[in-house]
Design an enzyme around this catalytic site. Structure first.
Site, PDB file in Angstrom:
ATOM      1  N   GLU A  79       0.804  -1.222   0.000  1.00 48.48           N
ATOM      2  CA  GLU A  79       0.000   0.000   0.000  1.00 48.48           C
ATOM      3  C   GLU A  79       0.839   1.276   0.000  1.00 48.48           C
ATOM      4  O   GLU A  79       0.313   2.365  -0.243  1.00 48.48           O
ATOM      5  CB  GLU A  79      -0.952  -0.006   1.206  1.00 48.48           C
ATOM      6  CG  GLU A  79      -2.080  -1.019   1.042  1.00 48.48           C
ATOM      7  CD  GLU A  79      -2.944  -1.193   2.283  1.00 48.48           C
ATOM      8  OE1 GLU A  79      -2.541  -0.722   3.359  1.00 48.48           O
ATOM      9  OE2 GLU A  79      -4.012  -1.818   2.157  1.00 48.48           O
ATOM     10  N   GLU A 110       6.866 -21.826   8.069  1.00 48.94           N
ATOM     11  CA  GLU A 110       7.325 -20.943   9.144  1.00 48.94           C
ATOM     12  C   GLU A 110       8.369 -21.597  10.049  1.00 48.94           C
ATOM     13  O   GLU A 110       8.986 -20.935  10.873  1.00 48.94           O
ATOM     14  CB  GLU A 110       6.142 -20.482  10.003  1.00 48.94           C
ATOM     15  CG  GLU A 110       5.504 -21.561  10.851  1.00 48.94           C
ATOM     16  CD  GLU A 110       4.457 -20.961  11.796  1.00 48.94           C
ATOM     17  OE1 GLU A 110       4.619 -21.158  13.015  1.00 48.94           O
ATOM     18  OE2 GLU A 110       3.518 -20.316  11.333  1.00 48.94           O
TER      19      GLU A 110
END
Length: 267
Positions: A79, A110
């Protein structure tokens, strides 16, 4: 370590609640998040000031995380260019398992403590840059490993976690620990923990962009004009700043391609 994020929910028999009762419970828990973030403002200030300092000297900001945390980092990074007109490589979000993991969970991604540094190598991360690790648990191996190796290479390190005293905070120069307490659904850290991380990310990237001169007054003068709504917003900004009519402002904006340039040309 005793992870608050994994503690039993304060709500019993959720499966027997009405729709309204579930919504009220979630809303009541959400109300506490901003106060938890407020308690961490001194740490957020230290991290933000440090990141802004590096970026003013040409450094970049990287986020690493897994699952929800990784997705939030990708969102915040993605963004920044449309909002502030900055290059796409100024703020970079990396998620364990690669971009596929944004939509579909990648099993055990992960748990690889070596992979984050490998992922960061694709961007030639160096001692000018900043790395912020995102993990509600504060223990995700992908993030721990990335921060440790980055720190050894002179990269400024920080984190946004929701437990205290974990290995991610220990591997960070500027740790931010926002303790929001047990989740409404036990262990569902996409809820309060995710909201807290999103809030801190908004604060971090917005304040850094202000420090980098990407906001004038209270306006996003460098935003990308990528749809009709944003062109209209930009036109209004130019018209108000120069005290001219809408059509004249629209012509200036069209000619110069950004609010900042249009206003500078009109003065």
């Amino acid at each position: 370590m005793n992870r608050v994020t994994e503690q039993e929910s304060n709500y019993k028999h959720i499966d027997q609640m009405s729709v309204l009762e579930v919504l009220q419970g979630i809303n009541n828990e959400d109300k506490t998040v901003a106060f938890a973030v407020e308690k961490s403002l001194p740490e957020i200030e230290k991290l933000t000031s440090a990141v802004a300092g590096r970026m003013k000297k040409g450094g970049r900001l990287f986020y690493i995380g897994a699952g929800t945390s990784g997705r939030l980092g990708v969102v915040d990074a993605s963004e920044c260019p449309p909002t502030y007109g900055v290059p796409f490589d100024w703020v970079v979000g990396i998620i364990a398992g690669g971009d596929t993991a944004i939509r579909k969970a990648v099993e055990f991604a992960e748990d690889d403590a070596e992979q984050a540094w490998k992922d960061l190598q694709e961007f030639d991360i160096n001692e000018k840059d900043c790395l912020v690790g995102l993990a509600a648990s504060g223990t995700t191996p992908y993030v721990v490993g990335g921060l440790k190796i980055a720190r050894e290479h002179g990269v400024l390190t920080g984190c946004i976690v929701c437990n205290t005293g974990g290995p991610i905070a220990a591997a960070s120069d500027f740790p931010v620990e926002v303790v929001v307490g047990p989740e409404f659904i036990t262990g569902s850290t996409r809820m309060k923990s995710g909201t807290a991380q999103k809030m801190v990310l908004n604060m971090l990237s917005t304040t850094v962009m202000v420090q980098l001169g990407r906001v004038v007054g209270n306006k996003m003068v460098d935003m990308q004009l990528t749809n009709h709504k944003l062109v209209d917003r930009g036109t209004q900004m130019v018209a108000n700043e120069l005290n001219i009519g809408y059509d004249e402002a629209a012509e200036l904006l069209s000619r110069y391609g950004s609010v900042r340039k249009a206003v500078e040309a009109g003065h």
